[in-house]
Design a protein around this motif. Structure first.
Motif, PDB file in Angstrom:
ATOM      1  N   TYR A 106      16.519  17.161  -7.852  1.00  0.00           N
ATOM      2  CA  TYR A 106      17.009  16.899  -9.198  1.00  0.00           C
ATOM      3  C   TYR A 106      18.535  16.800  -9.142  1.00  0.00           C
ATOM      4  O   TYR A 106      19.194  17.716  -8.656  1.00  0.00           O
ATOM      5  CB  TYR A 106      16.634  18.033 -10.156  1.00  0.00           C
ATOM      6  CG  TYR A 106      15.154  18.205 -10.362  1.00  0.00           C
ATOM      7  CD1 TYR A 106      14.418  17.255 -11.078  1.00  0.00           C
ATOM      8  CD2 TYR A 106      14.479  19.314  -9.864  1.00  0.00           C
ATOM      9  CE1 TYR A 106      13.053  17.418 -11.281  1.00  0.00           C
ATOM     10  CE2 TYR A 106      13.117  19.478 -10.061  1.00  0.00           C
ATOM     11  CZ  TYR A 106      12.425  18.530 -10.771  1.00  0.00           C
ATOM     12  OH  TYR A 106      11.072  18.682 -10.976  1.00  0.00           O
ATOM     13  N   ILE A 107      19.057  15.704  -9.641  1.00  0.00           N
ATOM     14  CA  ILE A 107      20.501  15.549  -9.793  1.00  0.00           C
ATOM     15  C   ILE A 107      20.767  15.758 -11.278  1.00  0.00           C
ATOM     16  O   ILE A 107      20.277  14.995 -12.126  1.00  0.00           O
ATOM     17  CB  ILE A 107      20.974  14.163  -9.319  1.00  0.00           C
ATOM     18  CG1 ILE A 107      20.593  13.988  -7.843  1.00  0.00           C
ATOM     19  CG2 ILE A 107      22.490  14.015  -9.522  1.00  0.00           C
ATOM     20  CD1 ILE A 107      20.814  12.605  -7.295  1.00  0.00           C
ATOM     21  N   LEU A 108      21.506  16.806 -11.567  1.00  0.00           N
ATOM     22  CA  LEU A 108      21.657  17.256 -12.947  1.00  0.00           C
ATOM     23  C   LEU A 108      22.947  16.777 -13.591  1.00  0.00           C
ATOM     24  O   LEU A 108      23.909  16.430 -12.897  1.00  0.00           O
ATOM     25  CB  LEU A 108      21.597  18.789 -12.986  1.00  0.00           C
ATOM     26  CG  LEU A 108      20.220  19.294 -12.568  1.00  0.00           C
ATOM     27  CD1 LEU A 108      20.313  20.299 -11.474  1.00  0.00           C
ATOM     28  CD2 LEU A 108      19.482  19.810 -13.759  1.00  0.00           C
ATOM     29  N   LYS A 109      22.947  16.784 -14.902  1.00  0.00           N
ATOM     30  CA  LYS A 109      24.160  16.502 -15.652  1.00  0.00           C
ATOM     31  C   LYS A 109      25.180  17.581 -15.278  1.00  0.00           C
ATOM     32  O   LYS A 109      24.799  18.701 -14.908  1.00  0.00           O
ATOM     33  CB  LYS A 109      23.863  16.517 -17.143  1.00  0.00           C
ATOM     34  CG  LYS A 109      22.936  15.382 -17.565  1.00  0.00           C
ATOM     35  CD  LYS A 109      22.573  15.463 -19.026  1.00  0.00           C
ATOM     36  CE  LYS A 109      21.598  14.349 -19.381  1.00  0.00           C
ATOM     37  NZ  LYS A 109      21.126  14.432 -20.765  1.00  0.00           N
ATOM     38  N   PRO A 110      26.470  17.267 -15.361  1.00  0.00           N
ATOM     39  CA  PRO A 110      27.499  18.237 -14.939  1.00  0.00           C
ATOM     40  C   PRO A 110      27.314  19.615 -15.577  1.00  0.00           C
ATOM     41  O   PRO A 110      27.116  19.741 -16.790  1.00  0.00           O
ATOM     42  CB  PRO A 110      28.807  17.579 -15.386  1.00  0.00           C
ATOM     43  CG  PRO A 110      28.504  16.110 -15.387  1.00  0.00           C
ATOM     44  CD  PRO A 110      27.063  16.012 -15.824  1.00  0.00           C
ATOM     45  N   ASN A 111      27.334  20.608 -14.715  1.00  0.00           N
ATOM     46  CA  ASN A 111      27.270  22.028 -15.107  1.00  0.00           C
ATOM     47  C   ASN A 111      26.004  22.416 -15.867  1.00  0.00           C
ATOM     48  O   ASN A 111      26.026  23.343 -16.671  1.00  0.00           O
ATOM     49  CB  ASN A 111      28.509  22.400 -15.931  1.00  0.00           C
ATOM     50  CG  ASN A 111      29.783  22.140 -15.171  1.00  0.00           C
ATOM     51  OD1 ASN A 111      29.926  22.529 -14.016  1.00  0.00           O
ATOM     52  ND2 ASN A 111      30.713  21.444 -15.813  1.00  0.00           N
ATOM     53  N   GLN A 112      24.895  21.748 -15.603  1.00  0.00           N
ATOM     54  CA  GLN A 112      23.642  22.040 -16.307  1.00  0.00           C
ATOM     55  C   GLN A 112      22.554  22.634 -15.409  1.00  0.00           C
ATOM     56  O   GLN A 112      21.457  22.893 -15.883  1.00  0.00           O
ATOM     57  CB  GLN A 112      23.115  20.775 -16.988  1.00  0.00           C
ATOM     58  CG  GLN A 112      23.979  20.299 -18.132  1.00  0.00           C
ATOM     59  CD  GLN A 112      24.107  21.357 -19.218  1.00  0.00           C
ATOM     60  OE1 GLN A 112      23.126  21.896 -19.710  1.00  0.00           O
ATOM     61  NE2 GLN A 112      25.343  21.670 -19.593  1.00  0.00           N
ATOM     62  N   ARG A 113      22.855  22.836 -14.133  1.00  0.00           N
ATOM     63  CA  ARG A 113      21.819  23.341 -13.220  1.00  0.00           C
ATOM     64  C   ARG A 113      21.273  24.687 -13.672  1.00  0.00           C
ATOM     65  O   ARG A 113      20.063  24.889 -13.728  1.00  0.00           O
ATOM     66  CB  ARG A 113      22.349  23.436 -11.782  1.00  0.00           C
ATOM     67  CG  ARG A 113      21.299  24.018 -10.838  1.00  0.00           C
ATOM     68  CD  ARG A 113      21.713  23.980  -9.402  1.00  0.00           C
ATOM     69  NE  ARG A 113      22.882  24.805  -9.145  1.00  0.00           N
ATOM     70  CZ  ARG A 113      23.518  24.822  -7.982  1.00  0.00           C
ATOM     71  NH1 ARG A 113      23.127  24.048  -6.992  1.00  0.00           N
ATOM     72  NH2 ARG A 113      24.564  25.585  -7.797  1.00  0.00           N
ATOM     73  N   ALA A 152      14.551  15.326 -19.309  1.00  0.00           N
ATOM     74  CA  ALA A 152      15.230  14.384 -20.197  1.00  0.00           C
ATOM     75  C   ALA A 152      16.528  14.990 -20.750  1.00  0.00           C
ATOM     76  O   ALA A 152      17.511  14.278 -20.959  1.00  0.00           O
ATOM     77  CB  ALA A 152      14.302  13.989 -21.343  1.00  0.00           C
ATOM     78  N   LYS A 153      16.529  16.286 -20.916  1.00  0.00           N
ATOM     79  CA  LYS A 153      17.696  16.971 -21.476  1.00  0.00           C
ATOM     80  C   LYS A 153      18.776  17.265 -20.426  1.00  0.00           C
ATOM     81  O   LYS A 153      19.970  17.147 -20.721  1.00  0.00           O
ATOM     82  CB  LYS A 153      17.233  18.275 -22.139  1.00  0.00           C
ATOM     83  CG  LYS A 153      18.313  19.066 -22.816  1.00  0.00           C
ATOM     84  CD  LYS A 153      17.752  20.284 -23.530  1.00  0.00           C
ATOM     85  CE  LYS A 153      18.843  21.075 -24.207  1.00  0.00           C
ATOM     86  NZ  LYS A 153      18.310  22.254 -24.910  1.00  0.00           N
ATOM     87  N   TYR A 154      18.352  17.638 -19.201  1.00  0.00           N
ATOM     88  CA  TYR A 154      19.304  18.149 -18.212  1.00  0.00           C
ATOM     89  C   TYR A 154      19.514  17.285 -16.967  1.00  0.00           C
ATOM     90  O   TYR A 154      20.517  17.448 -16.278  1.00  0.00           O
ATOM     91  CB  TYR A 154      18.840  19.527 -17.718  1.00  0.00           C
ATOM     92  CG  TYR A 154      18.811  20.589 -18.779  1.00  0.00           C
ATOM     93  CD1 TYR A 154      19.990  21.115 -19.298  1.00  0.00           C
ATOM     94  CD2 TYR A 154      17.607  21.078 -19.279  1.00  0.00           C
ATOM     95  CE1 TYR A 154      19.968  22.105 -20.272  1.00  0.00           C
ATOM     96  CE2 TYR A 154      17.571  22.066 -20.245  1.00  0.00           C
ATOM     97  CZ  TYR A 154      18.758  22.578 -20.746  1.00  0.00           C
ATOM     98  OH  TYR A 154      18.744  23.544 -21.698  1.00  0.00           O
ATOM     99  N   VAL A 155      18.594  16.400 -16.646  1.00  0.00           N
ATOM    100  CA  VAL A 155      18.611  15.708 -15.355  1.00  0.00           C
ATOM    101  C   VAL A 155      19.051  14.252 -15.510  1.00  0.00           C
ATOM    102  O   VAL A 155      18.610  13.561 -16.429  1.00  0.00           O
ATOM    103  CB  VAL A 155      17.202  15.771 -14.702  1.00  0.00           C
ATOM    104  CG1 VAL A 155      17.159  14.997 -13.404  1.00  0.00           C
ATOM    105  CG2 VAL A 155      16.802  17.223 -14.481  1.00  0.00           C
ATOM    106  N   THR A 156      19.913  13.797 -14.585  1.00  0.00           N
ATOM    107  CA  THR A 156      20.315  12.389 -14.591  1.00  0.00           C
ATOM    108  C   THR A 156      19.453  11.550 -13.652  1.00  0.00           C
ATOM    109  O   THR A 156      19.236  10.372 -13.901  1.00  0.00           O
ATOM    110  CB  THR A 156      21.789  12.220 -14.173  1.00  0.00           C
ATOM    111  OG1 THR A 156      21.977  12.720 -12.851  1.00  0.00           O
ATOM    112  CG2 THR A 156      22.711  12.930 -15.137  1.00  0.00           C
ATOM    113  N   GLN A 157      18.960  12.161 -12.575  1.00  0.00           N
ATOM    114  CA  GLN A 157      18.141  11.421 -11.615  1.00  0.00           C
ATOM    115  C   GLN A 157      17.196  12.372 -10.897  1.00  0.00           C
ATOM    116  O   GLN A 157      17.562  13.504 -10.562  1.00  0.00           O
ATOM    117  CB  GLN A 157      19.039  10.712 -10.599  1.00  0.00           C
ATOM    118  CG  GLN A 157      18.304   9.780  -9.677  1.00  0.00           C
ATOM    119  CD  GLN A 157      19.255   9.038  -8.732  1.00  0.00           C
ATOM    120  OE1 GLN A 157      20.424   9.368  -8.624  1.00  0.00           O
ATOM    121  NE2 GLN A 157      18.735   8.047  -8.051  1.00  0.00           N
ATOM    122  N   THR A 158      15.974  11.902 -10.632  1.00  0.00           N
ATOM    123  CA  THR A 158      14.984  12.667  -9.884  1.00  0.00           C
ATOM    124  C   THR A 158      14.557  11.843  -8.681  1.00  0.00           C
ATOM    125  O   THR A 158      14.093  10.712  -8.833  1.00  0.00           O
ATOM    126  CB  THR A 158      13.745  12.974 -10.757  1.00  0.00           C
ATOM    127  OG1 THR A 158      14.156  13.678 -11.924  1.00  0.00           O
ATOM    128  CG2 THR A 158      12.738  13.819  -9.993  1.00  0.00           C
TER     129      THR A 158
END
Length: 149
Positions: free
Chosen positions: A8-15, A80-86
């Motif tokens: 999972y590649i997450l939105k900045p600081n959302q891991r 959908a809320k936290y991830v930019t790419q899977t």
């Protein structure tokens, strides 16, 4: 067995928020309790904004059933809320693949697969009892290869 590796590649600081939401909603526990699940573990690497999920399923039917579960759909909402790419890597693991890596490790993995699939007790001959002891390998390297035996 079906091995699934998810990155999972997450939105900045959302891991942390993503991981905590998964845990608080019990998504990980629900997946681990599914029929046919062998492994469902998250890994938090040093890389910022990356989260790994390591899955192992008994067969394709178990993996397909997993995709129909309510907690799978809940995970999709969190993504959908936290991830930019899977990124997903799926591999079918056969006895032949296991044995080709290392005879010693292949032997141990075959025993483990037998126990998981059959849930039957397995008795080792006394000459194998020392070899079959599960001890951690150094840096993931086969202990037999390290010892040169």
């Amino acid at each position: 067995m079906i091995k699934v590796e998810v990155k999972y590649i997450l939105k900045p600081n959302q891991r942390e928020n993503f991981y905590n939401a998964i845990i608080s909603q019990g998504i990980d526990v629900a997946a681990k309790n599914e029929e046919g699940n062998v492994k469902y573990d998250f890994d938090i690497p040093d890389e910022k904004d990356i989260l790994y999920l390591h899955e192992l399923w008994k067969d394709e039917a178990a993996l397909t059933a997993h995709g129909t579960m309510p907690h799978y759909k809940a995970l999709a909402e969190l993504k959908a809320k936290y991830v930019t790419q899977t990124l997903i890597d799926k591999e079918i693991i056969t006895d032949k693949k296991i044995r080709s890596k290392c005879n010693y490790c292949g032997f141990l993995l075959l025993i483990l697969l037998y126990l998981i699939i059959s849930s039957a007790p397995l008795q080792l001959h006394s000459r194998h009892s020392r070899q079959a002891s599960l001890r951690p390998a150094s840096d993931g390297i086969c202990p037999k290869l390290l010892s040169g035996k």
